[in-house]
Design an enzyme around this catalytic site. Structure first.
Site, PDB file in Angstrom:
ATOM      1  N   GLU A   1      14.141 -15.496  -1.484  1.00  0.00           N
ATOM      2  CA  GLU A   1      14.499 -16.659  -0.663  1.00  0.00           C
ATOM      3  C   GLU A   1      13.399 -17.717  -0.706  1.00  0.00           C
ATOM      4  OE1 GLU A   1      15.295 -15.615   3.376  1.00  0.00           O
ATOM      5  OE2 GLU A   1      16.625 -13.949   2.826  1.00  0.00           O
TER       6      GLU A   1
ATOM      7  N   ASP B   1       0.823  -1.196   0.000  1.00  0.00           N
ATOM      8  CA  ASP B   1       0.000   0.000   0.000  1.00  0.00           C
ATOM      9  C   ASP B   1       0.864   1.255   0.000  1.00  0.00           C
ATOM     10  OD1 ASP B   1      -2.720   1.292   0.517  1.00  0.00           O
ATOM     11  OD2 ASP B   1      -1.554   2.051   2.207  1.00  0.00           O
TER      12      ASP B   1
END
Length: 508
Positions: free
Chosen positions: A228, A194
């Site tokens: 990752e 956001d």
């Protein structure tokens, strides 16, 4: 799905308060959402993006987050959220959640600690406390500074209940790194960020506060975390008119993708639309980033209403609330725009209710409105509640199958014609159009490239890698279809073999 599933995904935005109510309290929740997973699966979307579901006083519809690692009790529990993620995955639907890094909530533990600790404390350095207020104005109206009992002032670019976080503080970085890992560990497939361009603030807290260079260091660190986990996507809410600066967020070590608000805000005009499409592709292709195509969301007047106005563009600064709209014309154009957006290369977003052709609800009584824009403007700007009215699922009268209780915002009586139940049985309905288009899109469209085909100045025509040709007639008269072997889908009936105005056809 592959690890780059997001490149061509159809992503459905859920505003949970208004999607489906499972416990009968009038507010949508996780129980309702889980019960409607078969609907989302049948619709044919690849992922759902859920606006904030965290504990929140709801000063701004959940974008005032009190705890980033839990679920608001009005929606359910963290265990229910984990079950929802698992059940969505079982249906091959990815889950994207909202993270709100620019600001927190006055109800958060950090802010409570800051108030208790007093001026000059490390706790206050997590936010922007000052002895004197600055000159910035809130995006929601009014001053962007509020005074606390000991005399200091804190910054909030949105509502006073949403204090801005201080991204020069390493604690803030560490906190959000942990939040990302918390949700990735629970199986979340993506993060929608956001107000992504607002995090960094200029020294002295004066001048421009949007899109400062320092914000990119934040997203480089977030990208390392998402990488990752593999197959996880970072999506930025980035409202920037400058395409070169917008593109910086999409560099290979930053965000995977960002919302294309130029397309959403563009008027229903052939030259303007083509220009936006070409500019979008020119921005994204050199970076290897997929474009996104968005017609609507929880902050914007619904597309059926917008496209029925004399001015079909969109501007947050001039929402044109209550401006007369020809809903029949808007409905026809919204159908054509849906096929146009779905045919373009990249990902597409569908805001809940778009697939039902819901119009904006302009006549919500003032005493029932809940958007802070309504109160912050002194009841002069209605705000965003009109596009957040709970969905109609079935039946002939409110609450239209939304739940057993009275919905938190009132539904129009005439929505009986727009329920999922009514539209499922109608081969000419908006819902049937979306379901059919999404099935074809999954097979022939999504990520890739396009080749323009010239078909007159007021017609947009292009061919995709699969050979599918999309033709949208934005002129005032019917036009012939280009050579084809098969008509796969049209947004409206043909006129003696010609493509009528405000109509899109998919051809092979």
């Amino acid at each position: 799905m592959s690890e780059t599933w997001w490149r061509g995904a159809a992503i459905y935005q859920v505003y949970p308060r208004s999607f489906a109510d499972g416990n009968g309290d009038g507010v949508g929740d996780l129980a309702g959402l889980r019960s409607r997973l078969p609907y989302l699966s049948d619709l044919g979307v690849n992922a759902v993006w859920i606006t904030p579901w965290y504990p929140s006083p709801l000063a701004d519809g959940g974008y005032d987050v009190a705890d980033y690692r839990d679920i608001d009790p009005v929606f359910g529990t963290l265990a229910e959220a984990e079950r929802f993620i698992a059940e969505a995955h079982a249906r091959d639907i990815k889950v994207i959640i909202d993270v709100v890094p620019n600001h927190s909530s006055t109800a958060s533990e950090w802010f409570k600690q800051a108030l208790a600790a007093g001026p000059g404390s490390p706790e206050r350095e997590r936010f922007w406390f000052r002895d004197e207020p600055g000159e910035w104005r809130s995006i929601f109206g009014g001053p962007a500074w509020t005074q606390v009992p000991d005399g200091q002032w804190y910054l909030h670019l949105f509502a006073p209940e949403q204090p801005d976080l201080n991204w020069t503080n390493p604690e803030v970085h560490a906190e959000f790194h942990d939040v990302l890992r918390f949700w990735f560990d629970r199986g979340v497939d993506g993060i929608r960020i956001d107000s992504a361009a607002l995090l960094a603030k200029p020294e002295g807290l004066t001048g421009r506060f949007e899109d400062l260079d320092e914000v990119h260091d934040v997203y480089r660190s977030w990208r390392r975390i998402s990488d990752e986990y593999g197959g996880r996507v970072l999506i930025g809410e980035v409202w920037l008119p400058d395409q070169e600066r917008f593109a910086r967020y999409l560099r290979p070590d930053e965000l995977h993708t960002a919302f294309n608000f130029d397309f959403l805000a563009c008027p229903w005009d052939p030259a303007r639309l083509r220009s936006v499409i070409e500019r979008t592709l020119a921005t994204h292709v050199p970076l290897g980033a997929p474009p996104t195509w968005v017609l609507s969301n929880h902050d914007v007047a619904r597309v059926v209403t917008r496209y029925g106005r004399a001015d079909t563009s969109w501007d947050h600064g001039d929402r044109r609330d209550g401006v007369p709209s020809d809903l029949g014309l808007g409905f026809r154009r919204a159908r054509a725009a849906a096929l146009l957006a779905m045919a373009l290369p990249g990902g597409v977003y569908i805001y809940q209710g778009e697939e039902l052709g819901l119009p904006e609800v302009d006549d919500i009584p003032g005493e029932l409105r809940q958007d802070p824009i309504w109160t912050r403007s002194g009841h002069t700007v209605p705000g965003r509640d009109g596009c957040r009215v709970p969905l109609p699922w079935s039946g002939d009268e409110p609450p239209f199958g939304f739940g057993a209780g009275r919905p938190w915002l009132p539904q129009p009586e005439d929505w009986r014609k727009l329920t999922v139940e009514a539209q499922t049985a109608d081969l000419g309905s908006m819902l049937t159009l979306y379901r059919t288009a999404l099935r074809i899109r999954a097979r022939l469209l999504g990520d890739g490239t396009l080749t323009w085909r010239e078909h007159g100045p007021e017609v947009l025509a292009f061919t995709r890698d699969s050979g599918l040709t999309c033709v949208t007639n934005l002129s005032a008269a019917p036009v012939p279809l280009p050579p084809h072997e098969e008509i796969l889908l049209t947004s409206g009936p043909l006129d003696e073999g010609l493509l009528p105005p405000d109509t899109t056809a998919w051809l092979m």
